[in-house]
Design a protein around this motif. Structure first.
Motif, short mmCIF file in Angstrom:
data_model
loop_
_atom_site.label_atom_id
_atom_site.label_comp_id
_atom_site.label_asym_id
_atom_site.label_seq_id
_atom_site.Cartn_x
_atom_site.Cartn_y
_atom_site.Cartn_z
N ILE A 18 -2.91 5.19 8.37
CA ILE A 18 -1.51 5.37 8.01
C ILE A 18 -1.31 5.00 6.53
CG2 ILE A 18 -0.50 5.03 10.28
CD1 ILE A 18 -0.64 2.16 7.88
N LEU A 19 -0.13 5.39 6.00
CA LEU A 19 0.33 4.93 4.70
C LEU A 19 1.13 3.65 4.94
CD1 LEU A 19 0.35 6.42 1.78
CD2 LEU A 19 2.79 6.66 2.23
N ILE A 20 0.82 2.59 4.20
CA ILE A 20 1.50 1.31 4.40
C ILE A 20 2.80 1.36 3.62
CG2 ILE A 20 1.28 -1.20 4.35
CD1 ILE A 20 -1.78 -0.78 4.16
N LEU A 21 3.84 1.83 4.27
CA LEU A 21 5.07 2.21 3.58
C LEU A 21 5.77 1.05 2.86
CD1 LEU A 21 6.91 4.53 2.85
CD2 LEU A 21 8.12 4.18 5.01
N PRO A 22 5.88 -0.16 3.45
CA PRO A 22 6.63 -1.20 2.75
C PRO A 22 5.94 -1.72 1.49
CG PRO A 22 5.64 -2.07 4.74
CD PRO A 22 5.45 -0.59 4.79
N GLN A 23 4.71 -1.27 1.23
CA GLN A 23 4.04 -1.62 -0.02
C GLN A 23 4.38 -0.67 -1.17
OE1 GLN A 23 -0.18 -1.80 0.74
NE2 GLN A 23 -0.04 -3.74 1.83
N ILE A 61 2.95 6.54 8.96
CA ILE A 61 3.35 5.30 8.28
C ILE A 61 3.12 4.11 9.19
CG2 ILE A 61 5.08 6.50 6.89
CD1 ILE A 61 7.16 5.01 8.84
N GLY A 62 2.97 2.95 8.57
CA GLY A 62 2.89 1.70 9.30
C GLY A 62 3.40 0.57 8.44
N HIS A 100 -5.73 1.15 2.21
CA HIS A 100 -5.52 -0.22 1.73
C HIS A 100 -5.62 -0.13 0.21
CE1 HIS A 100 -5.19 -2.74 5.26
NE2 HIS A 100 -6.19 -2.06 5.82
N VAL A 101 -4.62 -0.65 -0.48
CA VAL A 101 -4.66 -0.65 -1.95
C VAL A 101 -5.74 -1.61 -2.42
CG1 VAL A 101 -3.36 -1.08 -4.06
CG2 VAL A 101 -2.23 -0.04 -2.09
N ILE A 158 5.22 10.19 11.21
CA ILE A 158 4.53 9.75 12.42
C ILE A 158 4.34 8.24 12.30
CG2 ILE A 158 2.37 9.85 13.72
CD1 ILE A 158 3.44 12.82 11.66
N VAL A 159 4.86 7.51 13.24
CA VAL A 159 4.78 6.05 13.20
C VAL A 159 3.47 5.60 13.85
CG1 VAL A 159 5.85 3.89 13.95
CG2 VAL A 159 7.28 5.83 13.22
N GLY A 160 2.72 4.78 13.13
CA GLY A 160 1.47 4.26 13.66
C GLY A 160 1.59 2.80 14.09
N GLY A 161 0.72 2.39 14.99
CA GLY A 161 0.68 0.99 15.39
C GLY A 161 0.62 0.80 16.89
N ASP A 162 -0.10 -0.23 17.31
CA ASP A 162 -0.29 -0.52 18.72
C ASP A 162 0.56 -1.70 19.19
OD1 ASP A 162 -2.41 1.23 18.07
OD2 ASP A 162 -3.58 0.48 19.75
#
Length: 289
Positions: A90-95, A121-122, A39-40, A186-190
């Protein structure tokens, strides 16, 4: 079965010497990978619901605990290790700007010797964080998909071009290239959306918790619809404490279990110290070699 050490950059291990000690112990113990979080910023009093706890708050509800930048933390421990893979979960890619991110990730992999970075990523869940960064929250899904394509173009093409809705570039050199010309994503998320994204474009799928069979089915259906082999998508799940459950997961095709070293993200820590990590290697990992 591969074993990863997750939440490794939190708590005491946000400190440099402690981070190195942990990573070296993980490598010695036989852990295949070590994973950070991101988290930034965490806005005070956020109202967005954390999806992985009943309270809707991260961990114990703390907002001001240290969360180092994952790529810088991984670069620091990479210099003190030789073989352990370096994962973001994960890395929050769209940020992130995908061109700058592709450069940073390729540089990390290049300096680490190649083939060591696993880019989890997520899309993120904390709307207030996006607002603090001056970024839109609503379009984070399609933005993530496009950013993945753009980064892969930069990593694989000698002189890269890409044209999309959110990012475009024409005939650019981005050096260094990753030694293998690719970084596994690797895609993260539930969520169903995350499972489908993993099926469409992921090299792996890493839900934050052990996924329901329904999510894995969604991933497999999305892969088939995209003309991909679902078996080629590497599945990582939370490590159970019962060894029999690990054996069952291996039989089901799960490739990696991730062992928590911190309870800050909401899962109980299964190991807490470098000595615990070494014992886990002898007691558990050695059994699955």
């Amino acid at each position: 079965m591969k074993f990863g050490l997750r939440y490794a950059s939190l708590g005491r291990y946000s400190n440099g010497p402690a981070a190195v000690e942990l990573a070296q112990a993980a490598e010695a113990a036989g852990f295949e990978s070590i994973w950070t979080v991101e988290h930034v910023v965490v806005p005070h009093g956020y109202q967005s619901r954390y999806p992985y706890s009943a309270s809707g708050r991260m961990g114990s509800g703390l907002e001001d605990f240290p969360i180092p930048d994952p790529l810088i933390w991984l670069a620091y421990v990479a210099s003190a290790t030789r073989t352990i893979k370096l994962g973001t979960a994960i890395l929050i890619l769209p940020q992130r700007n995908p061109v700058v991110t592709a450069k940073a990730v390729a540089t990390l992999d290049h300096l680490a010797g190649g083939g060591r970075v696993l880019l989890g990523i997520g899309v993120g869940w904390l709307a207030e964080e996006f607002a603090a960064l001056g970024l839109p929250f609503a379009d984070r899904g399609p933005r993530t998909d496009e950013y993945v394509e753009a980064m892969r173009a930069l990593w694989s093409q000698e002189c890269a071009s890409f044209k999309g809705q959110f990012i475009s570039f024409d005939r650019v050199f981005c050096r260094p290239l990753p030694p293998e010309r690719r970084i596994p994503i690797i895609v993260g998320g539930d969520t169903v959306a995350a499972a489908r994204r993993a099926g469409r474009l992921g090299d792996g799928y890493f839900p934050a918790r052990t996924p329901s069979p329904g999510l894995l089915d969604e991933m497999q259906r999305a892969a088939l619809a995209a003309g991909r082999d679902p078996k080629a998508i590497e599945i990582t799940v939370a490590a159970p404490t019962d060894l029999a459950e690990i054996e069952a997961l291996a039989r089901q095709g799960v490739a990696r279990v991730a062992v928590p070293v911190s309870a800050a993200a909401g899962l109980p820590a299964q190991v807490k110290t470098p000595d615990d990590v070494l014992r886990y290697g002898k007691d558990v990992i050695a059994r699955f070699r």
